[in-house]
Scaffold this motif. Structure first.
Motif, PDB file in Angstrom:
ATOM      1  N   ALA A  83      88.390 -21.223   2.605  1.00 54.64           N
ATOM      2  CA  ALA A  83      88.293 -19.839   3.061  1.00 54.64           C
ATOM      3  C   ALA A  83      89.394 -19.505   4.057  1.00 54.64           C
ATOM      4  N   ILE A  84      89.671 -20.430   4.967  1.00 47.56           N
ATOM      5  CA  ILE A  84      90.715 -20.186   5.974  1.00 47.56           C
ATOM      6  C   ILE A  84      92.082 -20.050   5.296  1.00 47.56           C
ATOM      7  N   VAL A  85      92.370 -20.969   4.364  1.00 47.42           N
ATOM      8  CA  VAL A  85      93.656 -20.917   3.662  1.00 47.42           C
ATOM      9  C   VAL A  85      93.754 -19.648   2.821  1.00 47.42           C
ATOM     10  N   GLY A  86      92.681 -19.317   2.107  1.00 46.41           N
ATOM     11  CA  GLY A  86      92.703 -18.128   1.268  1.00 46.41           C
ATOM     12  C   GLY A  86      92.799 -16.846   2.068  1.00 46.41           C
ATOM     13  N   ALA A  87      92.047 -16.768   3.174  1.00 41.91           N
ATOM     14  CA  ALA A  87      92.067 -15.564   4.002  1.00 41.91           C
ATOM     15  C   ALA A  87      93.445 -15.330   4.607  1.00 41.91           C
ATOM     16  N   ARG A  88      94.068 -16.422   5.065  1.00 37.32           N
ATOM     17  CA  ARG A  88      95.403 -16.296   5.644  1.00 37.32           C
ATOM     18  C   ARG A  88      96.442 -16.024   4.566  1.00 37.32           C
ATOM     19  N   LEU A 114      93.413 -12.339   8.883  1.00 38.83           N
ATOM     20  CA  LEU A 114      92.577 -13.034   7.904  1.00 38.83           C
ATOM     21  C   LEU A 114      91.840 -11.968   7.093  1.00 38.83           C
ATOM     22  N   THR A 115      91.785 -12.148   5.785  1.00 35.47           N
ATOM     23  CA  THR A 115      91.119 -11.164   4.941  1.00 35.47           C
ATOM     24  C   THR A 115      89.868 -11.756   4.319  1.00 35.47           C
ATOM     25  N   PHE A 116      88.812 -10.958   4.263  1.00 31.99           N
ATOM     26  CA  PHE A 116      87.540 -11.445   3.732  1.00 31.99           C
ATOM     27  C   PHE A 116      87.646 -11.801   2.254  1.00 31.99           C
ATOM     28  N   VAL A 117      88.247 -10.923   1.470  1.00 37.90           N
ATOM     29  CA  VAL A 117      88.334 -11.173   0.028  1.00 37.90           C
ATOM     30  C   VAL A 117      89.149 -12.430  -0.253  1.00 37.90           C
ATOM     31  N   GLY A 118      90.256 -12.614   0.471  1.00 32.80           N
ATOM     32  CA  GLY A 118      91.036 -13.832   0.302  1.00 32.80           C
ATOM     33  C   GLY A 118      90.248 -15.055   0.713  1.00 32.80           C
ATOM     34  N   GLY A 119      89.439 -14.926   1.770  1.00 33.71           N
ATOM     35  CA  GLY A 119      88.613 -16.032   2.214  1.00 33.71           C
ATOM     36  C   GLY A 119      87.577 -16.428   1.174  1.00 33.71           C
ATOM     37  N   VAL A 120      86.939 -15.432   0.550  1.00 34.97           N
ATOM     38  CA  VAL A 120      85.955 -15.724  -0.495  1.00 34.97           C
ATOM     39  C   VAL A 120      86.628 -16.408  -1.682  1.00 34.97           C
ATOM     40  N   ALA A 121      87.805 -15.900  -2.078  1.00 34.58           N
ATOM     41  CA  ALA A 121      88.526 -16.500  -3.205  1.00 34.58           C
ATOM     42  C   ALA A 121      88.881 -17.955  -2.918  1.00 34.58           C
ATOM     43  N   GLY A 122      89.365 -18.219  -1.704  1.00 36.25           N
ATOM     44  CA  GLY A 122      89.708 -19.591  -1.335  1.00 36.25           C
ATOM     45  C   GLY A 122      88.498 -20.493  -1.278  1.00 36.25           C
ATOM     46  N   ALA A 123      87.397 -19.982  -0.733  1.00 39.79           N
ATOM     47  CA  ALA A 123      86.171 -20.774  -0.628  1.00 39.79           C
ATOM     48  C   ALA A 123      85.617 -21.114  -2.005  1.00 39.79           C
ATOM     49  N   VAL A 124      85.608 -20.134  -2.904  1.00 41.92           N
ATOM     50  CA  VAL A 124      85.087 -20.365  -4.254  1.00 41.92           C
ATOM     51  C   VAL A 124      85.966 -21.346  -5.014  1.00 41.92           C
ATOM     52  N   ALA A 125      87.282 -21.189  -4.897  1.00 42.96           N
ATOM     53  CA  ALA A 125      88.201 -22.075  -5.622  1.00 42.96           C
ATOM     54  C   ALA A 125      88.019 -23.533  -5.192  1.00 42.96           C
ATOM     55  N   VAL A 126      87.984 -23.772  -3.885  1.00 38.21           N
ATOM     56  CA  VAL A 126      87.836 -25.146  -3.384  1.00 38.21           C
ATOM     57  C   VAL A 126      86.426 -25.672  -3.666  1.00 38.21           C
ATOM     58  N   GLY A 127      85.418 -24.845  -3.376  1.00 37.10           N
ATOM     59  CA  GLY A 127      84.041 -25.273  -3.612  1.00 37.10           C
ATOM     60  C   GLY A 127      83.774 -25.572  -5.078  1.00 37.10           C
ATOM     61  N   TRP A 128      84.343 -24.755  -5.964  1.00 37.15           N
ATOM     62  CA  TRP A 128      84.183 -24.952  -7.408  1.00 37.15           C
ATOM     63  C   TRP A 128      84.770 -26.302  -7.818  1.00 37.15           C
ATOM     64  N   GLY A 129      85.979 -26.586  -7.345  1.00 31.57           N
ATOM     65  CA  GLY A 129      86.620 -27.842  -7.703  1.00 31.57           C
ATOM     66  C   GLY A 129      85.855 -29.062  -7.204  1.00 31.57           C
ATOM     67  N   VAL A 130      85.389 -29.008  -5.964  1.00 34.44           N
ATOM     68  CA  VAL A 130      84.638 -30.134  -5.394  1.00 34.44           C
ATOM     69  C   VAL A 130      83.312 -30.311  -6.130  1.00 34.44           C
TER      70      VAL A 130
END
Length: 305
Positions: A83-88, A114-130
């Motif tokens: 989320a941090i990477v995606g938001a930034r 930091l953007t919320f939508v970018g944070g959600v995208a980053g969180a989902v991408a990493v969480g999905w992979g793990v």
């Protein structure tokens, strides 16, 4: 939050809440932290209720309550990094000209951006992979996460309201917000003093000399877009709770989250003064793409089954 003259909302803003000595906490960060914890607890509760499967060499088995809690906590830790990477990253992409001459500033997240939508995208991408790597069904986990994500956002927006962030244009409507003062450190990190609102730079903004301010304490009522988004998040939370109870199929809650929030936030972003590309904000473009992808996935999935 108290109503002022003519029905306009009014309250003072504060960027730091003094604790002990020079130690202080940001109300924005505090609200985000509380929102994250509440969302995590809601996800753990739902994951325990609906069950989480894990696949390994011995096949697929259902995790017990303790394993579910540990699994969710681990996934949330990885998702937080994403989320941090995606938001930034989303913010930097939308403001490349700001960082082109000084790429090191990309890492200066303490400056904001930091953007919320970018944070959600980053969180989902990493969480999905793990989740996939550990043998979990990421769609089911997204279903359990969606209501907590919406509620967490609603709580987090209180932090935006506390610091006067995400301001819209000046307005004469009864639901506009006028800053009642800015508590700033004067003479020391935690020597707080209330500072009067500053004049809104209407002439400079109208002439194009400066971009519209999106954070600050001004002497005119402005559209409180953070309040709008917080209300949207609360509505979406209620919608997800209904979908979860009445249509609990795999992927339905996650789909409802993307569609409900995507549509409502798309409409709400009309009030924002963010920079636009072809008439839409970067968030609107991202949300439109997300809604189309999720709806297409649901249509394809139903056609196959």
């Amino acid at each position: 939050m108290t109503p002022a003259l003519f029905g306009v909302l009014s309250w003072p803003i504060v960027f730091r809440i003094p604790l002990v000595g020079d130690l202080a906490v940001s109300p924005h960060g505090l609200a985000m932290g509380v929102g994250f914890v509440v969302g995590a607890l809601m996800m753990i509760r739902r994951a325990r209720r609906h069950g989480v499967e894990a696949g390994d060499g011995d096949g697929v088995h259902l995790l017990d309550d303790q394993q579910v809690a540990e699994t969710v906590q681990s996934l949330l830790g990885w998702s937080l990094l994403g989320a941090i990477v995606g938001a930034r990253g989303f913010h930097v992409l939308a403001h490349l000209e700001v960082y082109a001459d000084d790429p090191v500033r990309v890492l200066a997240i303490q400056e904001g951006g930091l953007t919320f939508v970018g944070g959600v995208a980053g969180a989902v991408a990493v969480g999905w992979g793990v989740a996939r790597r550990r043998g979990h069904d990421p769609v089911v986990l997204l279903d359990t996460a969606a209501p907590g994500l919406a509620m967490g956002l609603a709580i987090g927006r209180l932090g935006d309201l506390a610091i006067g962030d995400h301001l819209g244009a000046p307005t004469t409507s009864a639901w506009g917000w006028r800053c009642a003062g800015d508590f700033n450190p004067v003479g020391g990190p935690n020597a707080m003093e209330r500072v009067a609102p500053v004049p809104y730079p209407s002439v400079a903004v109208d002439s194009g000399a400066v971009e519209p301010p999106v954070v600050g304490c001004f002497d005119v009522p402005v559209v409180p877009t953070a309040l709008v988004d917080g209300m949207v998040a609360l509505v979406v939370t209620l919608v997800l709770l209904v979908v979860e109870r009445r249509w609990p199929g795999r992927g339905n809650v996650a789909t409802a989250w993307v569609v409900a929030y995507g549509v409502l936030r798309f409409v709400g972003d009309v009030l924002r003064r963010d920079r636009r590309m072809l008439g839409l904000t970067g968030t609107q473009w991202a949300l439109a793409a997300a809604v189309l992808v999720v709806v297409a996935w649901q249509v394809r999935r139903r056609a196959v089954t």
